[in-house]
Scaffold this motif. Structure first.
Motif, PDB file in Angstrom:
ATOM      1  N   GLU A  71       0.832  -1.198   0.000  1.00  0.00           N
ATOM      2  CA  GLU A  71       0.000   0.000   0.000  1.00  0.00           C
ATOM      3  C   GLU A  71       0.871   1.254   0.000  1.00  0.00           C
ATOM      4  O   GLU A  71       0.533   2.246  -0.638  1.00  0.00           O
ATOM      5  CB  GLU A  71      -0.912  -0.005   1.242  1.00  0.00           C
ATOM      6  CG  GLU A  71      -2.048  -0.988   1.113  1.00  0.00           C
ATOM      7  CD  GLU A  71      -3.274  -0.579   1.941  1.00  0.00           C
ATOM      8  OE1 GLU A  71      -4.185  -1.406   2.007  1.00  0.00           O
ATOM      9  OE2 GLU A  71      -3.320   0.549   2.488  1.00  0.00           O
ATOM     10  N   GLU A  72       2.014   1.169   0.687  1.00  0.00           N
ATOM     11  CA  GLU A  72       2.902   2.332   0.746  1.00  0.00           C
ATOM     12  C   GLU A  72       3.391   2.719  -0.645  1.00  0.00           C
ATOM     13  O   GLU A  72       3.432   3.888  -0.994  1.00  0.00           O
ATOM     14  CB  GLU A  72       4.118   2.053   1.662  1.00  0.00           C
ATOM     15  CG  GLU A  72       3.843   2.109   3.137  1.00  0.00           C
ATOM     16  CD  GLU A  72       2.832   1.061   3.588  1.00  0.00           C
ATOM     17  OE1 GLU A  72       3.038  -0.137   3.254  1.00  0.00           O
ATOM     18  OE2 GLU A  72       1.816   1.428   4.211  1.00  0.00           O
ATOM     19  N   ARG A  92       0.605   4.332  -2.513  1.00  0.00           N
ATOM     20  CA  ARG A  92       0.420   5.698  -2.017  1.00  0.00           C
ATOM     21  C   ARG A  92       1.510   6.624  -2.560  1.00  0.00           C
ATOM     22  O   ARG A  92       1.255   7.767  -2.931  1.00  0.00           O
ATOM     23  CB  ARG A  92       0.456   5.719  -0.487  1.00  0.00           C
ATOM     24  CG  ARG A  92      -0.817   5.197   0.148  1.00  0.00           C
ATOM     25  CD  ARG A  92      -0.735   5.213   1.674  1.00  0.00           C
ATOM     26  NE  ARG A  92      -1.796   4.422   2.262  1.00  0.00           N
ATOM     27  CZ  ARG A  92      -3.067   4.851   2.367  1.00  0.00           C
ATOM     28  NH1 ARG A  92      -3.393   6.075   1.970  1.00  0.00           N
ATOM     29  NH2 ARG A  92      -3.987   4.070   2.868  1.00  0.00           N
ATOM     30  N   SER A 134       0.862   7.369  -6.260  1.00  0.00           N
ATOM     31  CA  SER A 134      -0.266   8.292  -6.370  1.00  0.00           C
ATOM     32  C   SER A 134       0.130   9.708  -5.937  1.00  0.00           C
ATOM     33  O   SER A 134      -0.214  10.698  -6.591  1.00  0.00           O
ATOM     34  CB  SER A 134      -1.427   7.768  -5.522  1.00  0.00           C
ATOM     35  OG  SER A 134      -2.591   8.504  -5.795  1.00  0.00           O
ATOM     36  N   GLU A 158      -7.806  12.132  -4.331  1.00  0.00           N
ATOM     37  CA  GLU A 158      -8.045  11.087  -3.334  1.00  0.00           C
ATOM     38  C   GLU A 158      -8.809   9.888  -3.915  1.00  0.00           C
ATOM     39  O   GLU A 158      -8.485   8.735  -3.648  1.00  0.00           O
ATOM     40  CB  GLU A 158      -8.833  11.723  -2.162  1.00  0.00           C
ATOM     41  CG  GLU A 158      -9.062  10.821  -0.967  1.00  0.00           C
ATOM     42  CD  GLU A 158      -7.757  10.352  -0.302  1.00  0.00           C
ATOM     43  OE1 GLU A 158      -6.739  11.064  -0.419  1.00  0.00           O
ATOM     44  OE2 GLU A 158      -7.768   9.267   0.319  1.00  0.00           O
ATOM     45  N   LEU A 210      -6.581   7.432  -5.665  1.00  0.00           N
ATOM     46  CA  LEU A 210      -5.779   6.639  -4.732  1.00  0.00           C
ATOM     47  C   LEU A 210      -6.635   5.505  -4.154  1.00  0.00           C
ATOM     48  O   LEU A 210      -6.212   4.357  -4.086  1.00  0.00           O
ATOM     49  CB  LEU A 210      -5.244   7.528  -3.596  1.00  0.00           C
ATOM     50  CG  LEU A 210      -4.556   6.774  -2.458  1.00  0.00           C
ATOM     51  CD1 LEU A 210      -3.316   6.027  -2.957  1.00  0.00           C
ATOM     52  CD2 LEU A 210      -4.184   7.713  -1.317  1.00  0.00           C
ATOM     53  N   GLU A 211      -7.847   5.863  -3.766  1.00  0.00           N
ATOM     54  CA  GLU A 211      -8.759   4.851  -3.212  1.00  0.00           C
ATOM     55  C   GLU A 211      -9.023   3.749  -4.230  1.00  0.00           C
ATOM     56  O   GLU A 211      -9.068   2.562  -3.921  1.00  0.00           O
ATOM     57  CB  GLU A 211     -10.093   5.502  -2.775  1.00  0.00           C
ATOM     58  CG  GLU A 211     -10.045   6.084  -1.377  1.00  0.00           C
ATOM     59  CD  GLU A 211      -9.472   5.093  -0.343  1.00  0.00           C
ATOM     60  OE1 GLU A 211      -9.906   3.910  -0.361  1.00  0.00           O
ATOM     61  OE2 GLU A 211      -8.582   5.480   0.447  1.00  0.00           O
ATOM     62  N   LEU A 268      -6.075   1.517  -4.404  1.00  0.00           N
ATOM     63  CA  LEU A 268      -5.936   0.669  -3.219  1.00  0.00           C
ATOM     64  C   LEU A 268      -6.963  -0.468  -3.225  1.00  0.00           C
ATOM     65  O   LEU A 268      -6.645  -1.601  -2.866  1.00  0.00           O
ATOM     66  CB  LEU A 268      -6.083   1.511  -1.933  1.00  0.00           C
ATOM     67  CG  LEU A 268      -4.912   2.477  -1.681  1.00  0.00           C
ATOM     68  CD1 LEU A 268      -5.224   3.385  -0.492  1.00  0.00           C
ATOM     69  CD2 LEU A 268      -3.602   1.711  -1.450  1.00  0.00           C
TER      70      LEU A 268
END
Lengths: 482, 258
Positions: free
Chosen positions: A35-36, A39, A42, A49, A52-53, A56
């Motif tokens: 996930e890092e 992130r 992104s 946002e 990014l969601e 993920l």
């Protein structure tokens, strides 16, 4: 091509003074996926946002999925934690500084392809950055396209400048969880192209990603989205003609096409990623998801592909014929030589009334190459009077290669008409001898016979691509006989 | 021009030619006749250098060279042309394109300049007119979907354009109607010249009504068993090949030689 040369040359003279590029160069993301990392990608791209969601969520779904193993392919296990998902372009210092430093074999290939000298320098990555490149291409055409109202830019730019369009269509054809590689792409895609053609507009020129070749070095997870509004028309070319020199690199792209009422999208690919050497060492794993959605009535999507590169090709450009009277087409030439493997074909999903589809697939196997056609024709229960014609021909050159055909046909409406024709032939010893007896040498004879075999597909390509495709086949088949 | 001495050849392990002798001089037309399975097509294929036709003994001299030393395409470039019994289809390859590639390969071999498309088309039109062949063959793929007669005409057309030194016609006359047969005959007669040699392999003497051969040979059991003039062909036609085995050869053979 020649149009670009002045800007390319002027760019060669320039040093890397643009902040963005310099930044990327100093950016190092260690191998691994988490996930890092997502992130970080992104954030690096300054994304909103919601995107990014979206990434993920794709990543979470991908973690639940398994790599598919149904294809007629032998794939070495891929360590997804060993891949760097945001690798900066090689720095200027690492690149060859003149043609003298470039692998002569590579130059020989360009020579045969008839690529002009300044092009060769650029393709070989001689001190020209691809990021600069695609900017230059963009600016060359941008004025003319803007007049027509066509948006043609990188996916990163589109996210910044046209977020509403991206948000409306991204993942609407290939959902995040569609398949293992599509999910991976959705999580980590770094760039790609975005095209939007407004209502009634006929795009004034062929759009092309030919000039983004070096950009591929930065990331193997491109995402392309093309939206054609009512009554519009666009032809898009994708050329991957720069042989990659990296080893077993994963290339997992996603391409989504959306054609609305009476719109037409023609998507052509000439793919020549590095196929690995004669022993099968190195080469690209080309695991690509391409799908077009004829979303409204009378829409038309046509895929044409010439696949000569990659160690392994796994791709099925497909059409969802949702709108009544919509049309899907798939024209393909796939060649495997040495140790190359390809499992490729298409899916034609007929949902609307009077939908029509045509599939012409030509597979050529040489050396120890393995070539599989895999195609699905599905007629939904409401698809009255749907029509499909499939022609699937395989040609074998030599005795150690293989050709396989896996047609899937699923008909849920009795008014449908589905035709499937398939042939497999060894490159006729008879044909070869006939040519020899007329004085034509073996190499010319083989390329002539293969070219004839592929004619139905080549004539679907834009002129300059057809010439290139023909030359590519000749180069790829060198030494295949005898 | 062509001198074959004691030629033995095998196909798939089976000996088909068993000591064949034949000499064809420049400017001559020779007919080779014989029953099915006598080795006629094997001879044609050996001359053209086809894979799978293994020469186990003997010699073939062509224009002073050892023909067996040359690869098939080299033989073609040196002027050996085979009109195929079953011309091969090459889908998607334009007939004109194919023929131009062939002609230019041969011209290049001879150190001549390659013909451009304009020059080539001029040549092609001229040959078509002489042979009374329509130009529809030009636009189609090599032999693809051609009728039997069209395929044979195409062979003759190719021969006319390539202008070989030694032309071998392998049963080109079989199964043709009279119009097509005349095209074949016209092609052969047009090619006749003091520098060229022509070998007509045929099952019937019908073609020989239109092409007067300088010599007729009977091939049986892999050897030439009789040679004579055009009379020999007529006798064969009247008596059939069984007559050969009944000892008629000696009589006619000597008559032909007389």
């Amino acid at each position: 091509m020649s149009k670009q040369s002045p800007s390319v040359e002027s760019l060669v003279q320039r040093s890397y003074r643009h902040g963005f590029v310099t930044d990327i160069e100093s950016e190092t993301v260690p191998p691994g996926l988490s996930e890092e990392v997502i992130r970080l990608i992104s954030a690096r791209k300054n994304e909103p946002e919601w995107l990014l969601e979206w990434r993920l969520e794709a990543y979470r779904q991908w973690q639940q999925m398994r790599q598919p193993d149904w294809a007629q392919l032998e794939i070495e296990p891929i360590d997804f934690q060993a891949i760097s998902y945001f690798s900066a372009p090689k720095s200027a210092q690492d690149r060859p500084r003149s043609l003298d430093e470039v692998d002569p074999k590579l130059l020989e290939t360009y020579d045969k392809l008839g690529v002009p000298l300044h092009e060769r320098a650029r393709l070989a990555g001689v001190a020209v950055d691809a990021v600069f490149d695609s900017v230059s291409v963009g600016t060359t055409f941008k004025e003319e396209l803007r007049k027509a109202g066509v948006i043609f830019c990188s996916m990163s730019e589109a996210v910044q400048d046209h977020p509403e369009l991206v948000r409306a269509y991204l993942g609407s054809v290939v959902p995040r969880s569609d398949n293992f590689f599509a999910a991976l792409n959705s999580a980590v895609f770094t760039d790609g192209s975005f095209v939007y053609v407004p209502r009634g507009v006929r795009c004034p020129m062929e759009l092309s990603t030919y000039f983004r070749i070096n950009a591929a070095e930065t990331g193997q997870f491109e995402r392309t989205l093309i939206v054609a509004e009512e009554g519009s028309h666009v032809s898009y070319l994708e050329g991957c003609t720069a042989p990659m020199r990296d080893e077993n690199q994963l290339h997992a792209a996603v391409v989504e096409l959306v054609a609305l009422d009476d719109a037409e999208i023609k998507y052509s690919t000439v793919q020549n990623w590095y196929p690995g050497d004669e022993q099968g060492v190195g080469g690209i794993y080309n695991f690509v998801t391409k799908r077009g959605d004829c979303r409204e009535a009378g829409a038309r999507i046509s895929w044409t592909q010439v696949e000569t590169g990659s160690a392994i090709t796994w791709k099925y450009p497909s059409c969802v014929l949702r709108g009544d009277d919509s049309v899907g087409e798939f024209y393909s030439v796939a060649l495997t030589n040495n140790r190359q493997q390809a499992d490729t074909g298409t899916k034609m999903i007929h949902l609307g009334k009077n939908t029509r589809s045509t599939i012409i697939s030509k597979g050529i196997s040489a050396g120890r190459g393995q070539n599989a056609y895999r195609g699905l024709v599905k007629i939904g229960k409401n698809a009255h009077n749907a029509r499909n014609f499939t022609q699937c021909d395989s040609m074998l050159i030599g005795k150690r290669c293989g050709a396989h055909t896996f047609p899937y046909i699923e008909v849920n409406n009795p008014s449908a008409k589905v035709e499937h024709e398939a042939t497999t032939s060894r490159i006729g010893e008879d044909q070869l001898f006939y040519c020899l007896q007329r004085g034509i040498c073996e190499e010319d004879a083989v390329s002539m016979i293969v070219d004839g075999f592929c004619k139905q597909v080549f004539r679907e390509l834009p002129m300059e691509f057809a010439v290139e495709a023909k030359a590519l086949l000749e180069v790829s088949l060198e030494g295949a006989v005898g | 021009m062509l001198k074959i001495t004691d030629l033995h050849a095998r196909v798939a392990g089976k000996e088909i030619l068993t000591g064949l002798d034949l000499e064809v001089g420049a400017g001559e037309v020779h007919a080779i006749m014989g029953p099915n399975g006598s080795g006629k097509s094997t001879l044609a294929n050996v001359l053209a250098g086809r894979d799978g036709y293994e020469v186990t003994a003997g010699e073939i001299r062509y224009q002073g060279q050892d023909l067996l030393e040359l690869a098939p395409e080299e033989r073609a470039c040196e002027g050996v042309f085979l009109a195929f019994q079953y011309p091969v289809e090459i889908p998607g390859v334009n007939n004109t394109y194919f023929l131009r590639a062939a002609l230019n390969a041969q011209r290049k071999h001879r150190g001549e300049e390659e013909l451009d498309s304009v020059g080539f088309l001029r040549l092609v039109r001229e040959k078509l007119q002489i042979l009374h062949i329509g130009d529809e063959l030009l636009h189609r793929a090599v032999n693809e979907g051609f009728s039997g007669g069209e395929k044979k005409r195409n062979e003759i057309f190719q021969m006319a354009v390539l202008e070989p030194q030694l032309a071998i016609l392998d049963e080109t006359d079989s199964g043709l109607d009279i119009d097509a047969l005349k095209v074949v005959a016209e092609g052969v007669n047009r090619l006749r010249s003091p520098e060229r040699a022509i070998v007509l392999i045929t099952h019937y003497q019908r073609l020989l009504e239109y092409v007067k051969p300088d010599a007729v040979h009977v091939l049986a059991g892999g050897r030439i068993v009789a040679s004579g003039d055009a009379e020999l062909a007529l006798h064969l036609e009247q008596q059939g090949y069984t007559w050969l085995e009944e000892g008629g050869i000696a009589a006619v053979g000597s008559a032909g030689a007389a």
